[in-house]
Scaffold this motif. Structure first.
Motif, mmCIF file in Angstrom:
data_model
loop_
_atom_site.group_PDB
_atom_site.id
_atom_site.type_symbol
_atom_site.label_atom_id
_atom_site.label_comp_id
_atom_site.label_asym_id
_atom_site.label_seq_id
_atom_site.Cartn_x
_atom_site.Cartn_y
_atom_site.Cartn_z
ATOM 1 N N ALA A 31 3.142 5.641 3.791
ATOM 2 C CA ALA A 31 3.661 6.336 2.600
ATOM 3 C C ALA A 31 4.789 7.278 2.979
ATOM 4 O O ALA A 31 5.813 7.355 2.282
ATOM 5 C CB ALA A 31 2.533 7.100 1.908
ATOM 6 N N SER A 32 4.644 8.005 4.108
ATOM 7 C CA SER A 32 5.704 8.932 4.526
ATOM 8 C C SER A 32 6.988 8.170 4.831
ATOM 9 O O SER A 32 8.070 8.552 4.380
ATOM 10 C CB SER A 32 5.263 9.719 5.771
ATOM 11 N N THR B 108 8.543 6.804 1.643
ATOM 12 C CA THR B 108 9.144 7.867 0.845
ATOM 13 C C THR B 108 10.471 8.300 1.443
ATOM 14 O O THR B 108 11.457 8.506 0.729
ATOM 15 C CB THR B 108 8.203 9.080 0.765
ATOM 16 N N PHE B 109 10.511 8.401 2.785
ATOM 17 C CA PHE B 109 11.764 8.811 3.418
ATOM 18 C C PHE B 109 12.863 7.786 3.166
ATOM 19 O O PHE B 109 14.022 8.149 2.941
ATOM 20 C CB PHE B 109 11.577 9.027 4.921
ATOM 21 N N PHE C 256 15.434 8.144 0.450
ATOM 22 C CA PHE C 256 16.584 9.051 0.542
ATOM 23 C C PHE C 256 17.829 8.343 1.055
ATOM 24 O O PHE C 256 18.924 8.894 0.999
ATOM 25 C CB PHE C 256 16.261 10.234 1.464
ATOM 26 N N ILE C 257 17.671 7.122 1.615
ATOM 27 C CA ILE C 257 18.832 6.371 2.087
ATOM 28 C C ILE C 257 19.570 5.821 0.864
ATOM 29 O O ILE C 257 18.978 5.099 0.057
ATOM 30 C CB ILE C 257 18.382 5.224 3.013
ATOM 31 N N PRO C 258 20.854 6.203 0.693
ATOM 32 C CA PRO C 258 21.546 5.895 -0.563
ATOM 33 C C PRO C 258 21.481 4.423 -0.956
ATOM 34 O O PRO C 258 21.286 4.100 -2.132
ATOM 35 C CB PRO C 258 22.990 6.326 -0.272
ATOM 36 N N GLU C 259 21.665 3.495 0.018
ATOM 37 C CA GLU C 259 21.676 2.063 -0.314
ATOM 38 C C GLU C 259 20.329 1.638 -0.896
ATOM 39 O O GLU C 259 20.262 0.847 -1.836
ATOM 40 C CB GLU C 259 21.975 1.220 0.937
ATOM 41 N N ILE D 247 4.569 1.599 -2.225
ATOM 42 C CA ILE D 247 3.654 2.674 -1.834
ATOM 43 C C ILE D 247 2.372 2.588 -2.665
ATOM 44 O O ILE D 247 1.249 2.661 -2.148
ATOM 45 C CB ILE D 247 4.310 4.065 -2.029
ATOM 46 N N LEU D 248 2.563 2.411 -3.980
ATOM 47 C CA LEU D 248 1.417 2.358 -4.891
ATOM 48 C C LEU D 248 0.457 1.227 -4.511
ATOM 49 O O LEU D 248 -0.748 1.442 -4.324
ATOM 50 C CB LEU D 248 1.942 2.152 -6.318
#
Lengths: 436, 436
Positions: free
Chosen positions: B148-149, B152-153, B156-159, B172-173
């Motif tokens: 999950a971590s 989630t990170f 944040f990567i724009p692509e 994740i779900l």
């Protein structure tokens, strides 16, 4: 396939031969190149804002907490299949800032409550009106059709879209689910209660994690955005002074300079500012941001900054055109005459903006009489005749007026948010230093 | 409480008395006022884009289809509790345009497949490594935390954010749900298969509804946006001509005029254009938009239009400043001299843009030699000396260069998208008319 056993790649040339000296197979080198690229990219994203890493682990933590609850407590044994709703809630509700998590959590909880009550009501109503089971299910399907259509349409209303879009989505979901389930499930009430309570548990876990572990406040970000916008405006004016009007004015070329690109980011900051402001209003009191903090003032200040940046854009495009057609060479006298005025206006305006940004940053009231602003106003007002000869000067003097408005807006913010008095703040520092 | 039985509201004055002649109770009048306001607002939103109403009913229809399947088919009886996943999928996946629905549906289906496989793999792996049930659950929780971590990170990567944000959320779900369930459910495989197949049913229902019932194509919207941006630029130039440079130039005041506000919407059209372009690429062949249609060309054209609008903004702010300081009165001769040039440049440029917009709208190749563009270029090039005296002229001539670039971009689009030849198109019309 082991690397040692892999055949060496066919060498097409000497250069390729030399580069494959280590005899790593092609796919491994490819993989390591991709790895290095990803590492750089991930590293950059993490360094840009380390809170992103913290947020990722927070989501992991919240999910772990839900899973642990699921594994160990008898509470969740009672909930049975509904426990998955807590997992679903955590995945959907956990957001980067406290405000966003809180608003999503409240939206989710309220929408679930309203929708399940409505769906149970519809079910009871339908079973009262008609006796046959088939007719009841047809009635429920008609309900679902109209409620879902109406709710979907309401999402096009801008006010609802901005604030409750997520809540309406959850409403449609919960209403349909409960209405559909009512057909097969004997005891609807306990099921609805179970789901609602697991959802509350999920929301509670999200809120605890987001507030207690490295909280990210939307209000903080909004405050910093305002200060950095003021700094960027000052950067542009200082850059203009150095490149175009200063005594050692160099190229006159603004394109590609850092300060030239910086003000552009102000122009596109409206959406970010609006959403941060909406979220900041959700957040509880924290640090220096008290009860009923005047968050909307940041939007006013932002609007003025964007107007100022837009004048700067006009000025920059004007300077670029002048350069293109060698205006200074064509009108050397006029150019010399206006250069000093421009230089002084830019410098004083930049200093004014710097003082404002540092006042916002330290949350102290800016000094009542700003000498630099008066100086800039004096230059702007004093030379109207000269100004009339050149539109760049007219635009620059217009900008001074705008900076005056920005100053007033910051003063307003300082008053409404009860910033510390600068004198008092300095004394505090002195006392602190002495006490140490 | 019935209206007839309600006591009349206390009359505080004659006026109030007169207005309450009909003896409607206060709350009813309040309610009817709110109702009228809502009716107006809802009516306006529906009239602005009637496709919104169609979309609302489409969502209702898709949910009804899922519910009907749930009620009547033995298929869903077999699925049992998993049937709710189809409802959930429909609520989440149904979007306004075909492209958005398709991209969300594929994201959802793929993410579910990958995540459930991974979770089942993790479960099998954990049960192979350790024997005790407690240790296995701890291992699974550790898995959940790290997966999950990391996921989630990655958001944040724009692509990834731009294309797969929704898919990562579903990943994740699903991973957490399947991993958590694995602890209590004996037979994990059938459960995962059931859920995946219900999700596929949900996605299929969404796609059928969105494509077969009043489809809304993102590609259509992108195409129309391009044409309307060109029209808005032409509007501005025509407005400038009428208000500032024309023979009967009136106020010279641009603020508050329709055309003045219109070009501003071009400046903020980038996000909409980018997202429409991403979605249009997802859409299957429809109407005149064939296989591998050059959607990215619209982004190029949009960028050029925004540059042109930004020059217009500079020009408008310049005109506003001139007006503020009564520039025409201060320099009447210069003003007269440049007025004609400006007027001609504006008019010819506007006509060029109109031709381009109608070419895009009708998907015909614009004529190779544009007389108006040549005329505008001639005016822009011919009077460099006069231009040097006034920066408004310089900006206007810069705009003519930009319009030349826009023309090239439209020609590119026409070539790549194989627009019809204008002559041929005209002949087609003639033939059609004769045949009728």
């Amino acid at each position: 396939m082991d690397a040692a056993e892999a055949p060496p790649p066919p060498a097409s040339s000497d250069a390729a031969n030399r580069s494959s000296r280590r005899r790593l197979p092609e796919w491994r080198r490819c993989l390591s190149a991709v790895g290095r690229f990803a590492e750089e990219k991930v590293g950059r994203i993490a360094r840009e804002d380390p809170r992103r890493v913290a947020h990722s682990f927070k989501v992991g933590l919240a999910l772990t907490l839900v899973s642990v609850l699921y594994y160990v407590t008898p509470l969740f044994n009672g909930f049975g299949g509904s426990a998955m709703w807590a997992v679903l809630t955590v995945v959907i509700v956990m957001e980067f800032t406290v405000g966003a998590t809180l608003s999503k959590g409240v939206n989710r909880a309220l929408a679930t409550l309203v929708a399940s009550s409505l769906a149970i009501g519809a079910h009871k109503g339908a079973s009262l009106i008609v006796s046959s089971e088939n007719t009841e299910s047809i009635l429920l399907i008609v309900f679902i059709f109209f409620v879902a259509s109406a709710a979907t349409f309401s999402r096009f209303i801008p006010e609802i879209k901005a604030r409750y879009d997520y809540g309406v989505g959850i409403f449609i979901l919960t209403f349909s689910l409960v209405a559909v389930s009512s057909y097969r499930v004997e005891e609807l009430m306990p099921l609805a209660l179970q789901r609602t309570s697991t959802i509350f548990v999920g929301v509670a876990i999200c809120l605890c994690t987001t507030v207690l572990v490295f909280p990210v406040w939307a209000g903080d970000d909004l405050h910093k955005l305002a200060a950095s916008n003021l700094d960027k405006l000052a950067d542009f004016l200082e850059g203009m002074e150095t490149e175009c009007f200063g005594e050692n004015a160099r190229s006159g070329n603004l394109e590609g300079k850092d300060f030239h690109d910086a003000y552009k980011s102000i122009l596109s900051s409206k959406d970010k500012e609006d959403s941060l402001c909406t979220l900041a209003k959700w957040e509880p009191i924290h640090r220096k941001f008290g009860f009923r903090y005047p968050w909307s003032q940041y939007q006013n200040l932002g609007t003025l900054c964007r107007q100022c940046a837009s004048t700067m854009e006009a000025l920059a495009s004007y300077v670029a055109i002048l350069r293109k057609y060698q205006y200074p060479e064509a009108n050397p006298q006029l150019y010399m005459k206006v250069q000093k005025t421009c230089s002084q206006m830019s410098l004083h305006s930049a200093r004014t903006l710097r003082e404002l940004s540092s006042a916002v940053r330290s949350m102290t009231t800016p000094s009542a009489m700003n000498k630099d602003l008066s100086a800039a106003m004096k230059y702007a007002n004093g030379c109207r005749n000269e100004l009339l000869q050149d539109s760049a000067l007219l635009q620059l003097s217009d900008m001074v007026t705008q900076i005056n408005e920005i100053t007033e807006s910051v003063n307003n913010l300082a008053r409404l948010a009860r910033f510390k008095n600068q004198e008092k703040a300095r004394n505090d520092v002195v006392i602190n230093v002495r006490n140490q």
